[in-house]
Write a protein that holds these residues in place. Structure first.
Motif, PDB file in Angstrom:
ATOM      1  N   MET A 117       0.845  -1.045  -0.119  1.00  0.00           N
ATOM      2  CA  MET A 117       0.001  -0.128  -0.027  1.00  0.00           C
ATOM      3  C   MET A 117       0.862   1.284   0.138  1.00  0.00           C
ATOM      4  SD  MET A 117      -2.829   1.319   2.638  1.00  0.00           S
ATOM      5  CE  MET A 117      -4.028   0.232   2.389  1.00  0.00           C
ATOM      6  N   ASN A 118       1.072   1.877  -1.197  1.00  0.00           N
ATOM      7  CA  ASN A 118       1.923   3.000  -1.436  1.00  0.00           C
ATOM      8  C   ASN A 118       1.163   4.039  -1.010  1.00  0.00           C
ATOM      9  OD1 ASN A 118       3.294   5.063  -2.575  1.00  0.00           O
ATOM     10  ND2 ASN A 118       4.909   3.600  -2.904  1.00  0.00           N
ATOM     11  N   LEU A 119       1.093   5.194  -0.430  1.00  0.00           N
ATOM     12  CA  LEU A 119       0.324   6.175  -0.250  1.00  0.00           C
ATOM     13  C   LEU A 119       0.571   7.519  -1.169  1.00  0.00           C
ATOM     14  CD1 LEU A 119       0.091   6.381   3.670  1.00  0.00           C
ATOM     15  CD2 LEU A 119      -1.239   4.787   2.138  1.00  0.00           C
ATOM     16  N   THR A 120       1.592   7.093  -2.003  1.00  0.00           N
ATOM     17  CA  THR A 120       1.750   8.366  -2.986  1.00  0.00           C
ATOM     18  C   THR A 120       1.150   7.933  -4.332  1.00  0.00           C
ATOM     19  OG1 THR A 120       3.896   7.618  -3.574  1.00  0.00           O
ATOM     20  CG2 THR A 120       3.719   9.066  -1.690  1.00  0.00           C
ATOM     21  N   LEU A 127      -7.703   0.249   1.134  1.00  0.00           N
ATOM     22  CA  LEU A 127      -8.354   0.010   2.295  1.00  0.00           C
ATOM     23  C   LEU A 127      -9.238   0.979   2.852  1.00  0.00           C
ATOM     24  CD1 LEU A 127      -8.491  -1.975   4.902  1.00  0.00           C
ATOM     25  CD2 LEU A 127      -6.500  -0.731   5.824  1.00  0.00           C
ATOM     26  N   ASN A 128     -10.299   0.800   3.031  1.00  0.00           N
ATOM     27  CA  ASN A 128     -11.546   1.918   3.431  1.00  0.00           C
ATOM     28  C   ASN A 128     -11.564   1.767   5.117  1.00  0.00           C
ATOM     29  OD1 ASN A 128     -13.629   3.563   4.319  1.00  0.00           O
ATOM     30  ND2 ASN A 128     -14.999   2.681   2.675  1.00  0.00           N
ATOM     31  N   LEU A 248      -4.869   9.604  -2.287  1.00  0.00           N
ATOM     32  CA  LEU A 248      -5.421   8.976  -0.898  1.00  0.00           C
ATOM     33  C   LEU A 248      -7.035   8.836  -0.912  1.00  0.00           C
ATOM     34  CD1 LEU A 248      -3.343  11.156   1.515  1.00  0.00           C
ATOM     35  CD2 LEU A 248      -3.061   8.771   0.979  1.00  0.00           C
ATOM     36  N   ALA A 249      -7.814   9.678  -1.475  1.00  0.00           N
ATOM     37  CA  ALA A 249      -9.272   9.749  -1.538  1.00  0.00           C
ATOM     38  C   ALA A 249      -9.426   8.370  -2.163  1.00  0.00           C
ATOM     39  CB  ALA A 249      -9.983  10.828  -2.364  1.00  0.00           C
ATOM     40  N   ASP A 250      -9.033   8.007  -3.385  1.00  0.00           N
ATOM     41  CA  ASP A 250      -9.222   6.656  -4.100  1.00  0.00           C
ATOM     42  C   ASP A 250      -8.642   5.558  -3.343  1.00  0.00           C
ATOM     43  OD1 ASP A 250      -9.654   8.300  -6.262  1.00  0.00           O
ATOM     44  OD2 ASP A 250      -7.905   7.908  -7.210  1.00  0.00           O
ATOM     45  N   ILE A 251      -7.472   5.552  -2.570  1.00  0.00           N
ATOM     46  CA  ILE A 251      -7.168   4.322  -1.834  1.00  0.00           C
ATOM     47  C   ILE A 251      -7.825   4.186  -0.485  1.00  0.00           C
ATOM     48  CG2 ILE A 251      -5.063   3.653  -0.058  1.00  0.00           C
ATOM     49  CD1 ILE A 251      -3.065   5.132  -2.126  1.00  0.00           C
ATOM     50  N   THR A 252      -8.453   4.944  -0.061  1.00  0.00           N
ATOM     51  CA  THR A 252      -9.597   4.803   0.995  1.00  0.00           C
ATOM     52  C   THR A 252     -10.925   4.614   0.780  1.00  0.00           C
ATOM     53  OG1 THR A 252      -9.907   7.313   1.579  1.00  0.00           O
ATOM     54  CG2 THR A 252      -7.868   6.138   2.581  1.00  0.00           C
ATOM     55  N   SER A 253     -11.191   4.590  -0.677  1.00  0.00           N
ATOM     56  CA  SER A 253     -12.804   4.726  -1.034  1.00  0.00           C
ATOM     57  C   SER A 253     -13.217   3.079  -0.913  1.00  0.00           C
ATOM     58  CB  SER A 253     -12.741   5.115  -2.461  1.00  0.00           C
ATOM     59  OG  SER A 253     -11.990   4.244  -3.335  1.00  0.00           O
TER      60      SER A 253
END
Length: 472
Positions: A117-120, A127-128, A248-253
């Motif tokens: 999980m790369n946050l950039t 992961l929501n 980040l909005a995509d990764i946590t959706s």
């Protein structure tokens, strides 16, 4: 079989040599002494790595592990890489520098399912954090408290009201919106709309909110316009790091990983964020770990469930988002989630105040490197003293097992303090000095090991139907 016999003989020989060293070096009546490392660590064990080559057993590892060393002392090479390459357990790794993921090719060659999980950037893992909060108001409030805690250190009226506002909108998206919209990106989107066009959100709430949420929303709306704008502005500031960041909005959706799988077969999740922007990404990293801990503490694992080892490198970057970590580490053993916390200095735990000592006490094994000025004097006292007969004066004299200056000057050796046992002084061997580990860490991904990266974009709720008041 031959390798096992060689390792066993090597450890026995090491123990004998340690004993002989004590006999010939010290002509005194011992009251404080170093123990035999072979009673604690072995090359055959599968827990935390202590000296680069030898490991704790998994039962001892469940009692947690702490490494304290300044920058550049080799913590990664001595403890983390050997653990990653040797363990049979699943693992979750805080990989700030992305250095630890160099172990992925070797892990995959062993059949370990690896996730990054790369946050950039989009690395295919989503992961929501809200998914694990459904039906649990306390979990929703904990997320809101985490978000607000990273934005404001003061518990004033607006930060507390902002926390309530975040909790309200989190509860709304979870209870009243389709799962595809129930994420932090839409929480930010709705609060932003509420600040600019409150009537739009009022119509949405009136139509879709539960009775409980509607009552809370009316109470929030009852504030004066100026106060309400300040509250919503405070809430937005706590979420702006995500709301203004499309990645980040995509990764946590959505969520496309299952921590349950980590119990059934060996998995390894690497959580990556730039070390230079650790403070900016700290809320997100903290939310990921909170999601994991909610899963881990939801039920006791069975005898056949795998341990999930938590490698918390640069632990100080996680502190703000893990306010209950003292309770977490106190209960981790029975839930089979061994903790390894890596610190540059114990003082970095000071945000936990009086709970700092509890966290350290719950680490059964603690390792200390040289170069620590203040800690060296404390370690001198902890190690104790012994009496000996001076060869010249024939008088009894007393000296510390190690002077603070000797502790500060430790090189290629570390002090290991197991709770309730004799201290150990062991020589460390970093991974880059071990041919087998160097070869494993130099492996590259093969074509068949490279997976297509899943791509997903957040879906925002459509507010067009609520922008104009319906006319009869």
């Amino acid at each position: 079989m031959i390798k096992i016999l060689i390792d066993t003989f090597s450890e026995m020989l090491s123990g004998v040599l340690n004993s002989l060293e004590g006999l010939f070096d010290k002509d005194h009546s011992v009251t404080a002494e170093f123990g035999n490392p072979n009673n604690l660590i072995s090359k055959r064990n599968k827990g935390w790595c202590v000296d680069g080559k030898r490991f704790l057993d998994i039962q001892t590892s469940r009692q947690n592990f702490c490494v304290v060393a300044g920058s550049g002392k080799g913590k990664t090479q001595v403890h983390i890489f050997p653990t990653l390459l040797n363990s049979d357990s699943s693992m979750v790794v805080n990989d700030n520098s992305s250095e630890l993921s160099t172990a992925i090719p070797q892990l995959q060659s062993k059949g370990v399912k690896t996730l990054v999980m790369n946050l950039t950037k989009n690395s295919g893992v989503y992961l929501n954090p809200l998914d694990s909060c459904r039906g649990d108001i306390s979990a929703m409030r904990k997320i809101a408290k985490t978000l607000m805690g990273n934005a404001s250190k003061q518990a004033d009226f607006f930060s507390l009201s902002g926390e309530d506002c975040l909790t309200l909108f989190i509860q709304f998206v979870l209870e009243s919106l389709p799962r595809i919209h129930a994420n932090l990106g839409n929480v930010y989107f709705l609060i932003l709309e509420y600040q600019g066009s409150p009537k739009v959100i009022e119509r949405l709430m009136a139509e879709k909110a539960s009775e409980s949420v509607w009552q809370k929303f009316k109470a929030l709306s009852g504030n004066s316009e100026r106060t309400l704008k300040s509250i919503t502005a405070t809430s937005l500031s706590a979420l702006s790091w995500l709301g203004d960041n499309p990645t980040l909005a995509d990764i946590t959706s959505i969520t496309n990983i299952s921590f349950e799988d980590f119990r059934e077969s060996q998995h390894c999740l690497f959580i990556q964020s730039p070390a230079s922007d650790a403070k900016f990404y700290a809320p997100m990293v903290s939310l990921v770990f909170q999601s994991f801990y909610r899963f881990a503490f939801s039920k006791l694992p069975s005898e056949n469930d795998l341990d999930i080892m938590m490698i918390l490198d640069e632990f100080s970057s996680l502190i703000d988002g893990l306010p209950d970590y003292s309770q977490t580490i106190s209960n981790s053993r029975k839930f089979k989630i061994p903790q390894c916390i890596i610190l540059q200095d114990e003082s970095l735990l000071s945000p936990y105040k009086e709970l700092k000592d509890n966290i350290l006490q719950n680490c059964f094994v603690k390792c200390y490197y040289g170069g620590q000025d203040k800690k060296a004097f404390e370690l001198e006292r902890i190690l104790g003293s012994y009496q000996y007969i001076d060869k010249d004066s024939k008088q009894k004299k007393k000296r510390p097992l190690m002077h603070a200056s000797e502790i500060r000057e430790l090189d290629n050796q570390i002090l290991v303090l197991p709770n309730g046992q004799k201290p150990l002084k062991v020589r460390v061997t970093p991974a880059y000095k071990q041919r087998r580990l160097r070869k494993q860490l130099a492996m590259e991904l093969q074509d068949h090991q490279i997976n297509d990266v899943a791509k997903y974009t957040i879906q925002y709720i459509d507010l067009k139907p609520y922008r104009k008041e319906n006319k009869n």
